[in-house]
Design a protein around this motif. Sequence first.
Motif, PDB file in Angstrom:
ATOM      1  N   ASP A   1     -29.690   1.604 -18.599  1.00 34.24           N
ATOM      2  CA  ASP A   1     -30.246  -0.009 -19.715  1.00 34.24           C
ATOM      3  C   ASP A   1     -30.053   0.675 -21.065  1.00 34.24           C
ATOM      4  O   ASP A   1     -29.634  -0.319 -21.719  1.00 34.24           O
TER       5      ASP A   1
ATOM      6  N   ASP B   1     -24.399  -7.158 -22.159  1.00 39.25           N
ATOM      7  CA  ASP B   1     -24.144  -8.340 -22.129  1.00 39.25           C
ATOM      8  C   ASP B   1     -23.561  -9.554 -22.493  1.00 39.25           C
ATOM      9  O   ASP B   1     -23.118 -10.891 -22.262  1.00 39.25           O
TER      10      ASP B   1
ATOM     11  N   ARG C   1     -27.474  -6.332 -13.910  1.00 46.52           N
ATOM     12  CA  ARG C   1     -26.864  -7.757 -15.452  1.00 46.52           C
ATOM     13  C   ARG C   1     -25.960  -8.761 -15.287  1.00 46.52           C
ATOM     14  O   ARG C   1     -26.048  -9.704 -15.450  1.00 46.52           O
TER      15      ARG C   1
END
Length: 384
Positions: free
Chosen positions: A276, A285, A317
């Motif tokens: 992450d 993202d 994600r």
Amino acid sequence: MQKRNYKKIVVAVDSFKGSASSFDICRTIANSCHEILPDCEVIEIPIADGGEGTLDSLIQAHHNFSTINILTTDPLRRPIHTHYIIDSSNTAYIELATASGLTLLNEAERNPLFTTTEGVGYMIYDALHRGCANIVLGIGGSATNDAGIGILSALGFKFLDNFDTELYPCGANLEKIHSITAPDSEILTHLKNFTILADVTNPFCGPNGAAYIFAPQKGASSEMCRSLDRGMAHFATIAQQFTGINLNQIRGGGAAGGVGASMVAFLNAQIKSGIDFILDNAGFDSAISDADLVITGEGKLDNQSKQGKAVSGIINRCMANGTRVIAIAGCIEEGLQLDNLHAAYCINPPGLPLHEAMKYDVTLNNIRATIHAILSNQLVITPK
């Protein structure tokens, strides 16, 4: 057969450990995509989950780092040249694997009873001495099960036996620790923020802890695992007396042979998901918001892939964004099910010997052939 009509593909693949780096794999996949779909936009995001390749992933995302070359020690205390990086905010980014990694040892040298993280501690000390108040330490890929006492020893902590003799900081000596003394130096007063990047959530000790789950891949026999776990449990008791913190209640405390928990307890560190952290820094993202397909992967897809590893982070994600994701790997555990992954492909043909499959050129050639087959509709992508 008719080619797939993708307009944008994001390639985010971890290294195939021992074969090829994430950068080389992502570049190979991107070139293969362009060969089949010349008008397709392809975004390369080399990734890591706190282990090997973490520094390369950060540099690829930002570029504005200074590289610090350093002489330290390897898992067996031999001199080794390595490096870490510093950004403009005086944050040092260190990869444990560059000094205490499993790949630094040959098979005969792998023994987590005697390997140590001491060399990583010298790297942290050097960064603090240079004025870095913030440390980010990626702890994947370790050769050690020393509960992080190697790092702590290099920073000035002393681990003493019943006779007040300082112990060599390794897994075999955890059970002999009777007391701990704090550093005399003020170097640790410079440390303001310490972030640990981990790829697992296992506890410090016990059946699902560092020794039983991870020490076998570092060269431990069953008896060695039992010995190491006894040492970890004993050290957890001593450490709680010294710090007031129960190491076995720290989520991810078993990462890197217990480094995670000890850094939290002794140095007030925070454990974060390595994948992450990398994805956030790379703007993942945003990159996938309008993508038709994400291609991810790692050397081996198995049950550990579900527990904080790179591929699981990518899948999470993509699921949140509604983006289709497929994975490639050198090996896929039989019967493995990864939720929300559209398809997984083994790049190696049946019967290919492991020593051949692990070769750099063979790996990249097989990746190229697999991507060609997928994008040319020779391999079908079907939801699981």
